[in-house]
Design a protein around this motif. Sequence first.
Motif, PDB file in Angstrom:
ATOM      1  N   LEU A   3      24.960 -35.539  -4.689  1.00 36.02           N
ATOM      2  CA  LEU A   3      25.433 -35.027  -5.978  1.00 36.02           C
ATOM      3  C   LEU A   3      25.750 -36.163  -6.937  1.00 36.02           C
ATOM      4  O   LEU A   3      25.464 -36.073  -8.137  1.00 36.02           O
ATOM      5  N   GLU A   4      26.337 -37.238  -6.410  1.00 32.38           N
ATOM      6  CA  GLU A   4      26.621 -38.398  -7.257  1.00 32.38           C
ATOM      7  C   GLU A   4      25.323 -39.027  -7.747  1.00 32.38           C
ATOM      8  O   GLU A   4      25.201 -39.411  -8.919  1.00 32.38           O
TER       9      GLU A   4
ATOM     10  N   SER B  27      31.180 -31.763   2.675  1.00 35.33           N
ATOM     11  CA  SER B  27      30.675 -32.569   3.786  1.00 35.33           C
ATOM     12  C   SER B  27      30.737 -34.053   3.447  1.00 35.33           C
ATOM     13  O   SER B  27      31.096 -34.452   2.337  1.00 35.33           O
ATOM     14  N   ASN B  28      30.362 -34.883   4.410  1.00 35.10           N
ATOM     15  CA  ASN B  28      30.287 -36.323   4.179  1.00 35.10           C
ATOM     16  C   ASN B  28      28.930 -36.756   3.640  1.00 35.10           C
ATOM     17  O   ASN B  28      28.728 -37.940   3.359  1.00 35.10           O
ATOM     18  N   VAL B  29      28.002 -35.800   3.509  1.00 33.90           N
ATOM     19  CA  VAL B  29      26.635 -36.145   3.126  1.00 33.90           C
ATOM     20  C   VAL B  29      26.291 -35.653   1.726  1.00 33.90           C
ATOM     21  O   VAL B  29      25.860 -36.433   0.865  1.00 33.90           O
TER      22      VAL B  29
ATOM     23  N   ILE C  32      27.549 -26.042  -7.862  1.00 26.01           N
ATOM     24  CA  ILE C  32      26.986 -26.273  -9.191  1.00 26.01           C
ATOM     25  C   ILE C  32      26.803 -27.777  -9.352  1.00 26.01           C
ATOM     26  O   ILE C  32      27.765 -28.544  -9.304  1.00 26.01           O
ATOM     27  N   GLN C  33      25.562 -28.182  -9.522  1.00 24.35           N
ATOM     28  CA  GLN C  33      25.214 -29.590  -9.647  1.00 24.35           C
ATOM     29  C   GLN C  33      25.056 -29.958 -11.121  1.00 24.35           C
ATOM     30  O   GLN C  33      24.545 -29.154 -11.915  1.00 24.35           O
ATOM     31  N   ARG C  34      25.430 -31.165 -11.468  1.00 23.39           N
ATOM     32  CA  ARG C  34      25.350 -31.629 -12.859  1.00 23.39           C
ATOM     33  C   ARG C  34      24.020 -32.343 -13.096  1.00 23.39           C
ATOM     34  O   ARG C  34      23.975 -33.521 -13.447  1.00 23.39           O
ATOM     35  N   ASN C  35      22.949 -31.607 -12.851  1.00 31.02           N
ATOM     36  CA  ASN C  35      21.622 -32.226 -12.988  1.00 31.02           C
ATOM     37  C   ASN C  35      20.560 -31.164 -13.226  1.00 31.02           C
ATOM     38  O   ASN C  35      20.768 -29.980 -12.957  1.00 31.02           O
TER      39      ASN C  35
END
Length: 444
Positions: free
Chosen positions: A383-384, A376-378, A205-208
């Motif tokens: 997301l940020e 993941s590292n990507v 779930i993305q905040r965008n």
Amino acid sequence: MPTPLDTPAATAADMPPHALWRGDRVHKRVYTDPAIFELEMDRVFGQAWLYVGHESQVPRTGDYFTTRLGREPVVMLRHSDGEVHVLYNRCPHKGAKIVPDGSGSAGKFLRCLYHGWTFKCDGSLLSVPLRSGYEDTSLDLKDPQNGVRRLARVATYRGFVFASMAAEGPSLPDFLGGVATSLDNFCDRAPEGEVEVAGGVQRVIQRNNWKIFFENLHDTVHAVATHESSWRAAKEEYASMPEGTPKPFEIVIVDGNGEPLEFWEKLELKGYDGGHGYMEGIFTPPQDPVSLAYVAALEASQGATRADEILRVNRHNTIVYPSCSPHTSFQQIRVIRPLAVDRTLVEIFTFRLKGAPDSTFQRALKYTNVVNSPSSNVMPDDLEAYNRVQEGLGSDGGDWVSLQRAAGRDQSLPGGCSSNGNSEMPMRNMFRAWAGYMAPKGQA
């Protein structure tokens, strides 16, 4: 005099799309206004062909898979005649969901847990308890309308199931246009010519706003900046290995984001009518035993010439607007489910290439976990960035978002256009489709 942009949110339905989208820029309200989001659920997701799932998710009669299309909870089922149907997940009696969220088997028929009404797996009414109680009432149990309601249109392309809530519109092949070739290549890469969902699903779930995610899929300029921490760590890790060490697959798929902007500029982007498009591939798997075993299996099935033709199609993210993004080279599809103006659910499904060695599937899972999983590292970088964009757009720092990079330089092609890799053509192309969907009736 007030402008269309001064229109209160409650009357956004009457706002012409060109008041919000001006070809090379877009107003921030398209990402932040809840009223516009609600219109999108009706006008975009209520009209377009939307990805539901894959036939392999319902292999036997009675198997079901639930999801949502726009605001609507739906269920994909396999009927006794072998056909796949998509129904609204709602009993026509009291409105209860026919099946619980998720996937499973309903058996030979659907049975509502509330009052026991039963239905065939194509939605038609099978039986009703106390049928005599409905005699001489206004409810005609012989009326087909008393079955579980079906989506207006359902169609399948190479096993990928799409549905539309609109009774009229272009056929699925016409809707897909040029990006149908990405789905073809997705399947052609399987030695047996077919794929199947395997390995579960990852959900984020993305905040965008949902459009921010789609725009980023073909935004090549962000990679070197946004993903610097991960690609730099990958390069440093490889530099620490003994000289001559073959570059591990995990490093190949992470340090590629660190290529200079000149590399990205040379890639090709294609945009098609309807907001679709794809991006040229940015890397290929190393020529290690996993890759060599897969190529051998494909050549054994298709012949060396045909296998070479299939593998020469090297694409990164494809966009099937407005619902999904297949990745042909690493056998995954990301499905976009808008939840609110600032919340988006992204589901990641990995596929198995039928006839390919199991190591090929394990590599696809590794790609999903290393690059696109929430741990993941990507992905956390993206997301940020998405969240910062969403929060920034809610400020008074400005009203317009630029889509101007390389504007006016696109090259025409049948059914669309192409551009160099650093162009914002894909964003402009998606908003062109968005404006077509969003236009009030009579203004399209």
